[in-house]
Design an enzyme around this catalytic site. Structure first.
Site, mmCIF file in Angstrom:
data_model
loop_
_atom_site.group_PDB
_atom_site.id
_atom_site.type_symbol
_atom_site.label_atom_id
_atom_site.label_comp_id
_atom_site.label_asym_id
_atom_site.label_seq_id
_atom_site.Cartn_x
_atom_site.Cartn_y
_atom_site.Cartn_z
ATOM 1 N N ASN B 112 -2.053 -10.289 -8.255
ATOM 2 C CA ASN B 112 -1.265 -11.531 -8.367
ATOM 3 C C ASN B 112 -1.722 -12.512 -7.282
ATOM 4 O OD1 ASN B 112 0.526 -9.946 -10.104
ATOM 5 N ND2 ASN B 112 1.387 -9.145 -8.220
ATOM 6 N N GLY B 210 6.053 -0.979 -1.027
ATOM 7 C CA GLY B 210 5.630 0.384 -1.342
ATOM 8 C C GLY B 210 5.106 0.427 -2.761
ATOM 9 N N CYS B 243 3.814 -4.308 -10.138
ATOM 10 C CA CYS B 243 4.131 -2.956 -9.671
ATOM 11 C C CYS B 243 5.527 -2.512 -10.089
ATOM 12 C CB CYS B 243 3.971 -2.855 -8.166
ATOM 13 S SG CYS B 243 4.897 -4.126 -7.283
ATOM 14 N N GLU B 333 1.706 6.077 -11.152
ATOM 15 C CA GLU B 333 1.633 4.636 -11.387
ATOM 16 C C GLU B 333 0.247 4.228 -11.888
ATOM 17 O OE1 GLU B 333 1.339 1.944 -7.991
ATOM 18 O OE2 GLU B 333 2.779 0.615 -8.946
ATOM 19 N N LEU B 413 8.318 -7.135 -2.966
ATOM 20 C CA LEU B 413 9.526 -6.370 -3.275
ATOM 21 C C LEU B 413 9.677 -5.227 -2.272
ATOM 22 C CD1 LEU B 413 9.065 -6.197 -7.170
ATOM 23 C CD2 LEU B 413 10.151 -7.992 -5.799
ATOM 24 N N GLY B 416 12.572 -0.302 0.916
ATOM 25 C CA GLY B 416 13.420 0.485 1.811
ATOM 26 C C GLY B 416 12.637 1.552 2.568
#
Lengths: 106, 473
Positions: B112, B210, B243, B333, B413, B416
């Site tokens: 991106n 992540g 992602c 992924e 994004l 955590g």
């Protein structure tokens, strides 16, 4: 003691006997700094004496004023460029930029 | 800016930070609006440029990414206070003052590139922070062009010189030196895991991301054709490069035939076990990681490279699997139009498979479900480790925010602590300020009248102290 004074549209320059005293006022934006850089540096290089910028009436400085101060420091050496009557907002600019070492700010 | 040393880049950035500190909210907002307008105007050209340079994804979908990064991000931050006093709580005597964090290094991914540049530059300038853009090697030219467009627009609106810089040709060592430079305030690290780890290891505060491995559970209460339509809209968006896009479909066995039929109507091709093994060999490189060659490629192109005979109108390759983990490479992924598929017995089994997928490389990122049973939504969400649990919407667009929900639009994004990040938020300009709190004297009267000598007496227990401390005469 003042020995010579140069008054131009953009700055007042006075030789105080070993050090130049330069009074600036208003907004030191890019265009204005570019106009004063060359004549000021020429004086410094010819005379080889330090300079004190009096910023009492200055409300804003652009990057080009920082560049002028750096070039002035290169011309006359660390510690020989000084800012006086500096407003806190402008003192902070020099602190953030890391220029408060080579340039004295009183 | 190839011939410039790391020290020079940082000198320019710190000078820009100093100059920027003088700007008020109005001046800052004028710069941000100028950058937004220039970036928005260049959305199509930059999208085409990114697709042509990288070969990843689809230019028309990259236009939408550029729209999110400009129009949606601008709408989100336009009225945000980021200069001076940003909140005053007179009751509690707290005054909050925003300060810029300082020079930011913006790491840009190949997937991106132009949208991430515009998002990060807008966010940085809104908070009066100079930004140094670090492109992916695969997307250098389009990234630099996006940065240049933003910078020129910022200058036109009176921004400080060097408020946007970019690295066009620097070595890995120089990038690492920049990351560790004492003048750098923050790294916005969006990219491959290795690069994000390098940023964290540099010692400079980092807002990173992540990896994802997004399961999507289609519950029996869901509208199956709707769910499949939404999943396809997400997974096929820019050929699966976001992602937060779905990686595995999980359904109860009773729904499996309907779900498979619906996917086939969208051009999905279900692989048999032998075909799945052929695909595995292509999508993983020799070190077992996702191959860069298949990222953002169309399904037919991937199938051809894998030696699979699929119909020419195939949009999606789906591999039915029995398990999750290293023995099932397609359960990880894959940023391409490839999905795993699990048909399971009942809700609990489905949730367990989703937990396995979530914890197999995607902790903290995003999970998705299609469900109209509130109790199940809550139960599912509380068992996942994800910053975003998106319900009844395309996962990729949903996680990015604004189009389908009220999340802040972002191309970074947070995942955590599970994803080794400090936040699960969608990162925005709100994360790029230091908030100073001026606190006025507001005495706790209980403390003022409490007999402090009771603290010195070990014979007085917590309950007695609590009673004495809160005594309301």
């Amino acid at each position: 003691m003042a020995t010579a004074t140069t008054t131009q549209t953009d700055f007042d320059l006075t030789d105080t006997g070993g050090t130049w005293h330069c009074v600036l006022a208003g907004r030191l934006d890019t265009e204005r700094c570019e106009r004063i850089t060359e004549p000021l540096l020429s004086r410094l290089q010819e005379s080889n004496q330090g300079i004190t910028f009096d910023l009492a009436e200055v409300s804003f400085v652009a990057s080009s004023f920082l560049r002028l101060c750096i070039l002035a420091t290169r011309a006359v050496g660390n510690g020989n460029v000084c800012l006086v009557n500096t407003a806190p907002t402008i003192k902070k600019v020099f602190k953030i930029a890391g220029l408060d070492g080579p340039i004295r700010i009183d | 800016m190839s011939a410039v040393s790391v020290d020079e880049i940082m000198q320019r950035a710190t000078a820009a930070a100093g100059i920027f500190s003088q700007y008020d909210q109005q001046q800052t907002d004028r710069i941000v609006e100028s950058v937004y307008r220039a970036g928005f105007a260049a959305r199509v050209r930059l999208a085409r440029f990114a697709q042509e340079e990288t070969g990843i994804g689809r230019w028309d979908h990259k236009v939408i990414k550029n729209v999110v990064a400009t129009q949606f991000v601008y709408e989100d931050i336009r009225d945000l206070k980021t200069v001076g006093v940003i909140r005053e709580d007179t009751d509690n005597g707290i005054l909050e003052i925003a300060q810029p964090v300082g020079p930011i290094l913006a790491i840009i991914p190949a997937t991106n590139p132009t949208s991430t540049v515009m998002f990060k530059v807008l966010s940085a300038l809104k908070t009066r922070n100079p930004v140094i853009v670090s492109p992916s090697r695969r997307a250098t030219a389009c990234t630099v062009e996006a940065a240049r467009i933003c910078y020129e627009a910022a200058l036109d609106a009176g921004a400080p010189e060097d408020c946007v810089q970019w690295l066009a040709d620097v070595s890995r060592e120089q990038t690492q030196a920049l990351m560790a430079h004492s003048g750098l305030a923050l790294i916005l690290a969006t990219g491959a895991t290795g690069l994000v780890h390098s940023a964290y290891s540099s010692g400079t505060p980092t807002l990173g991301v992540g990896p994802g491995n997004v399961p999507v559970f289609i519950d029996r209460s869901a509208d199956v054709p709707f769910a499949v339509n939404e999943i396809c809209a997400s997974k096929l968006f820019d050929n699966g490069t976001i992602c937060a896009s779905e990686q595995a479909i999980v359904v109860e066995r009773a729904l499996a035939d309907d779900v498979m039929a619906a996917f086939r109507q969208h051009g999905a091709y279900f692989l048999n076990p032998a075909e799945s093994r052929q695909l595995e060999a292509l999508v993983l490189d020799t070190s077992g990681h996702m191959s860069a060659d298949i990222v953002g490629r169309p399904a037919t192109d991937i199938a051809q490279r894998a030696g699979l005979a699929v119909p020419p109108d195939t949009t999606l390759l789906i591999a039915p699997l029995d398990g999750v983990g290293d023995d099932y490479p397609l359960s990880r992924e894959i940023l391409a139009p490839i999905l795993a598929f699990y048909a399971v017995e009942g809700f609990d089994h489905a949730v367990n498979v989703c937990i396995d997928l979530n914890f197999y490389g995607g902790i903290g990122h995003t999970v998705s479900l299609f469900c109209n049973d509130e109790a199940r939504i809550t139960a599912f969400a509380s068992l996942m480790n994800a910053g975003r649990i998106v319900v009844n919407m395309p996962s990729a667009q949903g996680a990015v925010g604004r189009m389908y929900n009220s999340l802040s639009p972002s191309l970074t994004l947070g995942c955590g602590t599970g994803g080794k990040n400090i936040t699960t938020d969608n990162v925005t300009a709100r994360h790029l300020i230091n908030i100073q709190r001026v606190t006025r004297r507001r005495e706790d009267r209980r403390f003022a009248r409490f007999d402090l000598s009771l603290y010195l007496d070990e014979g007085v227990d917590a309950d007695a102290i609590h009673e004495a401390f809160n005594r309301n005469y």
